[in-house]
Design a protein around this motif. Sequence first.
Motif, PDB file in Angstrom:
ATOM      1  N   VAL A   1     -41.917-101.336  22.988  1.00  0.00           N
ATOM      2  CA  VAL A   1     -41.575 -99.920  23.169  1.00  0.00           C
ATOM      3  C   VAL A   1     -42.734 -99.032  22.711  1.00  0.00           C
ATOM      4  O   VAL A   1     -43.085 -98.057  23.378  1.00  0.00           O
ATOM      5  CB  VAL A   1     -40.299 -99.563  22.389  1.00  0.00           C
TER       6      VAL A   1
ATOM      7  N   ILE B   1     -40.584-101.377  28.875  1.00  0.00           N
ATOM      8  CA  ILE B   1     -39.163-101.286  28.544  1.00  0.00           C
ATOM      9  C   ILE B   1     -38.449-102.584  28.902  1.00  0.00           C
ATOM     10  O   ILE B   1     -37.593-103.066  28.151  1.00  0.00           O
ATOM     11  CB  ILE B   1     -38.520-100.086  29.275  1.00  0.00           C
ATOM     12  N   ALA B   2     -38.803-103.158  30.049  1.00  0.00           N
ATOM     13  CA  ALA B   2     -38.182-104.427  30.455  1.00  0.00           C
ATOM     14  C   ALA B   2     -38.508-105.543  29.464  1.00  0.00           C
ATOM     15  O   ALA B   2     -37.630-106.326  29.082  1.00  0.00           O
ATOM     16  CB  ALA B   2     -38.652-104.813  31.860  1.00  0.00           C
TER      17      ALA B   2
ATOM     18  N   LEU C   1     -30.870 -97.419  27.296  1.00  0.00           N
ATOM     19  CA  LEU C   1     -30.611 -98.738  27.873  1.00  0.00           C
ATOM     20  C   LEU C   1     -29.846 -99.606  26.868  1.00  0.00           C
ATOM     21  O   LEU C   1     -28.913-100.328  27.244  1.00  0.00           O
ATOM     22  CB  LEU C   1     -31.929 -99.407  28.255  1.00  0.00           C
ATOM     23  N   GLN C   2     -30.220 -99.526  25.593  1.00  0.00           N
ATOM     24  CA  GLN C   2     -29.489-100.254  24.562  1.00  0.00           C
ATOM     25  C   GLN C   2     -28.060 -99.733  24.443  1.00  0.00           C
ATOM     26  O   GLN C   2     -27.116-100.508  24.235  1.00  0.00           O
ATOM     27  CB  GLN C   2     -30.205-100.113  23.213  1.00  0.00           C
TER      28      GLN C   2
ATOM     29  N   THR D   1     -35.846-109.318  16.072  1.00  0.00           N
ATOM     30  CA  THR D   1     -36.055-109.796  17.442  1.00  0.00           C
ATOM     31  C   THR D   1     -37.497-110.264  17.649  1.00  0.00           C
ATOM     32  O   THR D   1     -38.335-110.177  16.746  1.00  0.00           O
ATOM     33  CB  THR D   1     -35.748-108.681  18.452  1.00  0.00           C
TER      34      THR D   1
ATOM     35  N   TYR E   1     -29.080 -94.119  18.832  1.00  0.00           N
ATOM     36  CA  TYR E   1     -29.636 -94.577  20.104  1.00  0.00           C
ATOM     37  C   TYR E   1     -30.732 -93.678  20.669  1.00  0.00           C
ATOM     38  O   TYR E   1     -31.638 -94.170  21.346  1.00  0.00           O
ATOM     39  CB  TYR E   1     -28.523 -94.727  21.141  1.00  0.00           C
TER      40      TYR E   1
ATOM     41  N   SER F   1     -39.480-106.800  19.977  1.00  0.00           N
ATOM     42  CA  SER F   1     -38.983-105.803  20.935  1.00  0.00           C
ATOM     43  C   SER F   1     -39.480-104.394  20.609  1.00  0.00           C
ATOM     44  O   SER F   1     -39.794-103.607  21.514  1.00  0.00           O
ATOM     45  CB  SER F   1     -37.451-105.835  20.977  1.00  0.00           C
TER      46      SER F   1
ATOM     47  N   TYR G   1     -35.418 -96.293  26.590  1.00  0.00           N
ATOM     48  CA  TYR G   1     -35.061 -97.620  26.069  1.00  0.00           C
ATOM     49  C   TYR G   1     -33.817 -97.538  25.176  1.00  0.00           C
ATOM     50  O   TYR G   1     -32.934 -98.400  25.244  1.00  0.00           O
ATOM     51  CB  TYR G   1     -36.222 -98.210  25.271  1.00  0.00           C
TER      52      TYR G   1
ATOM     53  N   SER H   1     -35.299-108.208  23.080  1.00  0.00           N
ATOM     54  CA  SER H   1     -34.265-107.779  22.142  1.00  0.00           C
ATOM     55  C   SER H   1     -33.105-108.768  22.098  1.00  0.00           C
ATOM     56  O   SER H   1     -32.314-108.766  21.145  1.00  0.00           O
ATOM     57  CB  SER H   1     -33.744-106.385  22.517  1.00  0.00           C
TER      58      SER H   1
ATOM     59  N   THR I   1     -25.989-101.215  27.321  1.00  0.00           N
ATOM     60  CA  THR I   1     -25.712-102.654  27.260  1.00  0.00           C
ATOM     61  C   THR I   1     -24.929-103.073  26.023  1.00  0.00           C
ATOM     62  O   THR I   1     -24.176-104.044  26.073  1.00  0.00           O
ATOM     63  CB  THR I   1     -27.016-103.460  27.316  1.00  0.00           C
TER      64      THR I   1
ATOM     65  N   PHE J   1     -36.542-104.966  26.343  1.00  0.00           N
ATOM     66  CA  PHE J   1     -35.130-105.261  26.547  1.00  0.00           C
ATOM     67  C   PHE J   1     -34.877-106.763  26.531  1.00  0.00           C
ATOM     68  O   PHE J   1     -33.938-107.236  25.888  1.00  0.00           O
ATOM     69  CB  PHE J   1     -34.678-104.662  27.876  1.00  0.00           C
TER      70      PHE J   1
END
Length: 232
Positions: A86, A58-59, A108-109, A79, A126, A82, A105, A65, A112, A62
């Motif tokens: 996932v 996931i990191a 998380l999007q 991207t 999402y 990305s 994930y 992305s 942010t 992210f």
Amino acid sequence: MSLFATLTEDGSYALTGSGYTVLVIIMLGILLLACYLVKADERGKTGTRRLVFSAMAIALAFVTSFIKFAHLPMGGSITLFSMFFVTLIGYWYGLGTGIAGAVAYGLLQLITDPYILSVPQMLIDYVFAFGALGLSGLFANKKHGMVLGYLTGVIGRYFFACISGYVFFGIYAADYNMSPLAYTLAYNGLYIWPEAAITLVLISIPAVQKALAKVKAIATQGERTSHRTAAA
């Protein structure tokens, strides 16, 4: 929605501090759930390994992305692989953990870079669209599982992105003299399929496939040991 989000001038909603807090808690809870999808007698180190590797994927997703080769005006970007990172979670651990990690994930999007018109739109864009990348887990133990899983996950994301585009953003189709369906198919295809095509070429290279198989062996090492012990 005033406690968790406030209405902005352009008609979308912005998350409040409480909204961000709730989403972070939910995201962490989903990651922990992913670990506990392992059988009760196999959790221990196995669950910890799942958490660590899922969080790592996931990191990476992210971070990549934010490395964008193209960015469309109303959202969506090509991207640096990305989506691939996932789908790795499903490729490693199967459907349940794959979807849980992909949904985390997506949240998380949302935390942010949120664009919220309504709760249904938020869920489709999402939760469902990103969560569909976890469908890669359907081919976790199949031949060419990474390629087939990645393609399936991307198709799933494209499907939900197109639903969202048709229902919530179809009004923009008239600006391009297109029908809402043609507009959403074209718009979402512009950023999803170029990245997917480049990624599929990369992960189809034999040397890359061997490297991915080695990483999977490391990611699932504890689980394989547990299965052998149980079988004995």
